[in-house]
Design a protein around this motif. Structure first.
Motif, PDB file in Angstrom:
ATOM      1  N   GLN A  23       5.968  10.707  -8.767  1.00 36.16           N
ATOM      2  CA  GLN A  23       5.386  11.206 -10.012  1.00 36.16           C
ATOM      3  C   GLN A  23       5.096  12.698  -9.896  1.00 36.16           C
ATOM      4  O   GLN A  23       5.325  13.459 -10.844  1.00 36.16           O
ATOM      5  CB  GLN A  23       4.114  10.432 -10.337  1.00 36.16           C
ATOM      6  CG  GLN A  23       3.467  10.847 -11.657  1.00 36.16           C
ATOM      7  CD  GLN A  23       4.314  10.482 -12.858  1.00 36.16           C
ATOM      8  OE1 GLN A  23       4.535   9.315 -13.149  1.00 36.16           O
ATOM      9  NE2 GLN A  23       4.795  11.507 -13.577  1.00 36.16           N
ATOM     10  N   TYR A  45      11.167  -3.485  -7.160  1.00 39.18           N
ATOM     11  CA  TYR A  45      10.988  -2.034  -7.257  1.00 39.18           C
ATOM     12  C   TYR A  45      12.150  -1.276  -6.616  1.00 39.18           C
ATOM     13  O   TYR A  45      12.561  -0.225  -7.112  1.00 39.18           O
ATOM     14  CB  TYR A  45       9.677  -1.629  -6.591  1.00 39.18           C
ATOM     15  CG  TYR A  45       9.076  -0.360  -7.147  1.00 39.18           C
ATOM     16  CD1 TYR A  45       8.537  -0.343  -8.432  1.00 39.18           C
ATOM     17  CD2 TYR A  45       9.021   0.807  -6.400  1.00 39.18           C
ATOM     18  CE1 TYR A  45       7.967   0.814  -8.954  1.00 39.18           C
ATOM     19  CE2 TYR A  45       8.452   1.961  -6.902  1.00 39.18           C
ATOM     20  CZ  TYR A  45       7.927   1.971  -8.186  1.00 39.18           C
ATOM     21  OH  TYR A  45       7.365   3.124  -8.698  1.00 39.18           O
ATOM     22  N   ASP A  98       2.295  -5.816  -8.096  1.00 38.80           N
ATOM     23  CA  ASP A  98       1.145  -6.106  -7.234  1.00 38.80           C
ATOM     24  C   ASP A  98       1.504  -7.076  -6.111  1.00 38.80           C
ATOM     25  O   ASP A  98       0.914  -7.040  -5.034  1.00 38.80           O
ATOM     26  CB  ASP A  98       0.005  -6.701  -8.070  1.00 38.80           C
ATOM     27  CG  ASP A  98      -0.552  -5.687  -9.068  1.00 38.80           C
ATOM     28  OD1 ASP A  98      -0.537  -4.486  -8.747  1.00 38.80           O
ATOM     29  OD2 ASP A  98      -0.979  -6.111 -10.152  1.00 38.80           O
ATOM     30  N   MET A 114       4.697   1.836 -12.241  1.00 40.10           N
ATOM     31  CA  MET A 114       3.887   1.368 -11.121  1.00 40.10           C
ATOM     32  C   MET A 114       4.595   0.198 -10.440  1.00 40.10           C
ATOM     33  O   MET A 114       5.249  -0.616 -11.105  1.00 40.10           O
ATOM     34  CB  MET A 114       2.514   0.922 -11.596  1.00 40.10           C
ATOM     35  CG  MET A 114       1.647   2.061 -12.126  1.00 40.10           C
ATOM     36  SD  MET A 114       1.262   3.303 -10.851  1.00 40.10           S
ATOM     37  CE  MET A 114       0.242   2.331  -9.737  1.00 40.10           C
ATOM     38  N   PRO A 115       4.483   0.078  -9.104  1.00 41.34           N
ATOM     39  CA  PRO A 115       5.117  -1.036  -8.391  1.00 41.34           C
ATOM     40  C   PRO A 115       4.397  -2.342  -8.673  1.00 41.34           C
ATOM     41  O   PRO A 115       3.231  -2.344  -9.100  1.00 41.34           O
ATOM     42  CB  PRO A 115       4.975  -0.640  -6.919  1.00 41.34           C
ATOM     43  CG  PRO A 115       3.782   0.260  -6.879  1.00 41.34           C
ATOM     44  CD  PRO A 115       3.780   0.992  -8.187  1.00 41.34           C
ATOM     45  N   ARG A 133       2.731   2.430  -3.308  1.00 45.86           N
ATOM     46  CA  ARG A 133       1.950   3.154  -4.318  1.00 45.86           C
ATOM     47  C   ARG A 133       1.883   4.639  -3.973  1.00 45.86           C
ATOM     48  O   ARG A 133       1.921   5.502  -4.871  1.00 45.86           O
ATOM     49  CB  ARG A 133       0.560   2.547  -4.429  1.00 45.86           C
ATOM     50  CG  ARG A 133       0.585   1.146  -5.024  1.00 45.86           C
ATOM     51  CD  ARG A 133      -0.798   0.564  -5.247  1.00 45.86           C
ATOM     52  NE  ARG A 133      -0.676  -0.736  -5.904  1.00 45.86           N
ATOM     53  CZ  ARG A 133      -0.607  -0.922  -7.218  1.00 45.86           C
ATOM     54  NH1 ARG A 133      -0.687   0.153  -8.018  1.00 45.86           N
ATOM     55  NH2 ARG A 133      -0.481  -2.116  -7.737  1.00 45.86           N
ATOM     56  N   ILE A 160       0.832  -1.204   0.000  1.00 49.55           N
ATOM     57  CA  ILE A 160       0.000   0.000   0.000  1.00 49.55           C
ATOM     58  C   ILE A 160       0.866   1.253   0.000  1.00 49.55           C
ATOM     59  O   ILE A 160       0.654   2.188  -0.777  1.00 49.55           O
ATOM     60  CB  ILE A 160      -0.935   0.001   1.221  1.00 49.55           C
ATOM     61  CG1 ILE A 160      -1.872  -1.223   1.168  1.00 49.55           C
ATOM     62  CG2 ILE A 160      -1.730   1.297   1.290  1.00 49.55           C
ATOM     63  CD1 ILE A 160      -2.731  -1.391   2.409  1.00 49.55           C
ATOM     64  N   ARG A 184       5.177   5.989  -4.988  1.00 52.21           N
ATOM     65  CA  ARG A 184       5.242   6.176  -6.449  1.00 52.21           C
ATOM     66  C   ARG A 184       4.509   7.435  -6.867  1.00 52.21           C
ATOM     67  O   ARG A 184       4.970   8.207  -7.723  1.00 52.21           O
ATOM     68  CB  ARG A 184       4.644   4.936  -7.135  1.00 52.21           C
ATOM     69  CG  ARG A 184       4.636   5.023  -8.652  1.00 52.21           C
ATOM     70  CD  ARG A 184       3.312   5.551  -9.161  1.00 52.21           C
ATOM     71  NE  ARG A 184       3.369   5.845 -10.596  1.00 52.21           N
ATOM     72  CZ  ARG A 184       2.497   6.611 -11.233  1.00 52.21           C
ATOM     73  NH1 ARG A 184       1.489   7.174 -10.563  1.00 52.21           N
ATOM     74  NH2 ARG A 184       2.629   6.841 -12.526  1.00 52.21           N
ATOM     75  N   ASN A 185       3.356   7.708  -6.270  1.00 52.61           N
ATOM     76  CA  ASN A 185       2.573   8.892  -6.626  1.00 52.61           C
ATOM     77  C   ASN A 185       3.302  10.184  -6.231  1.00 52.61           C
ATOM     78  O   ASN A 185       3.252  11.182  -6.955  1.00 52.61           O
ATOM     79  CB  ASN A 185       1.200   8.838  -5.968  1.00 52.61           C
ATOM     80  CG  ASN A 185       0.343   7.707  -6.524  1.00 52.61           C
ATOM     81  OD1 ASN A 185       0.566   7.229  -7.632  1.00 52.61           O
ATOM     82  ND2 ASN A 185      -0.647   7.272  -5.752  1.00 52.61           N
ATOM     83  N   ILE A 242       8.107  -6.565  -4.108  1.00 53.27           N
ATOM     84  CA  ILE A 242       8.310  -5.116  -4.024  1.00 53.27           C
ATOM     85  C   ILE A 242       9.769  -4.761  -3.765  1.00 53.27           C
ATOM     86  O   ILE A 242      10.356  -3.925  -4.471  1.00 53.27           O
ATOM     87  CB  ILE A 242       7.404  -4.509  -2.939  1.00 53.27           C
ATOM     88  CG1 ILE A 242       5.935  -4.623  -3.371  1.00 53.27           C
ATOM     89  CG2 ILE A 242       7.768  -3.048  -2.686  1.00 53.27           C
ATOM     90  CD1 ILE A 242       4.967  -4.157  -2.318  1.00 53.27           C
TER      91      ILE A 242
END
Length: 225
Positions: free
Chosen positions: A109, A143, A134, A131-132, A102, A99, A105-106, A139
């Motif tokens: 961005q 990532y 799922d 995007m990482p 993400r 969780i 990542r945002n 992870i």
């Protein structure tokens, strides 16, 4: 009994004096002189050793100062070029990390989007942060590249991006990537098309982010961390 002549008396006196002086020289003066020379030689050795020790201590002090300077220089880089520890906590279990990554990542961005506006250019084609995965188990390795790397780091090669603006705007825009906060950004392959005063610029950009922290989930050997 015949009397000694004055010359004989003087000669005998001189002989006795010479014998006494010789005895004193060999019994006292010569040994003392040899001891003095030995002491002087030993003192010179000690002085040379002290000088060498002083030089060694100076070299050690200089090396420590140089090491501390490197540490301070690197700290300045990490303070400016690594995300804050609060951005992502890699010590959490895989489900919570799935969780949080993400959200990480945002935020990245958003930072990239802000960087694309530097210099006042118009963005034609901007980079999109990957995007990482799922799967929680993928992870760290997929990532954050940990392992196989000895520390967690994100690396994104965005390829070609395009912006439009004046020559000055484009130059300021491209240079601004080197000052991007919290991340190391590199650009190359800049190409300009169009006619003055407005040009279209195409270039490549890559970003590297070193993640702070010493505890990771799942637990790994201390040496690896």
């Amino acid at each position: 009994m015949s009397k000694l002549s004055p010359i004989a008396i003087i000669s005998i006196g001189l002989a006795i004096a010479i014998a006494a002086l010789a005895s004193g020289f060999f019994l006292q003066i010569a040994p003392n002189q040899a001891e003095t020379e030995a002491l002087n030689a030993n003192a010179e050795k000690l002085e040379r050793a002290a000088n060498q020790l002083g030089a060694a201590q100076k070299r050690v002090k200089k090396a420590l100062e140089m090491r501390q300077q490197k540490i301070d220089d690197w700290k300045q880089i990490t303070d400016r070029k690594t995300p804050p520890a609060s951005v992502i906590d890699l010590s959490k279990d895989g489900w919570h990390l799935a969780i949080d990554v993400r959200a990480f990542r945002n935020k990245l961005q958003s930072a990239v989007n802000a960087q694309m506006k530097a210099g006042g250019v118009e963005v034609i084609n901007g980079p999109a942060v990957e995007m990482p995965p799922d799967s929680p188990n993928g992870i760290l390795a997929g990532y954050f590249n940990f392992p196989p790397l000895a520390y967690p780091v994100v690396m994104f090669d965005f390829g070609a991006v395009q912006v439009r603006g004046t020559y000055k705007q484009i130059m300021n825009h491209v240079r601004a990537w080197s000052m991007m906060p919290n991340y190391l950004a590199v650009t190359d392959g800049l190409q300009l098309t169009g006619t003055t005063p407005v040009f279209t610029a195409t270039y490549n950009v890559s970003i590297v982010g070193f993640i702070r922290g010493s505890k990771f989930f799942p637990n790994v050997p201390e040496g690896g961390a």
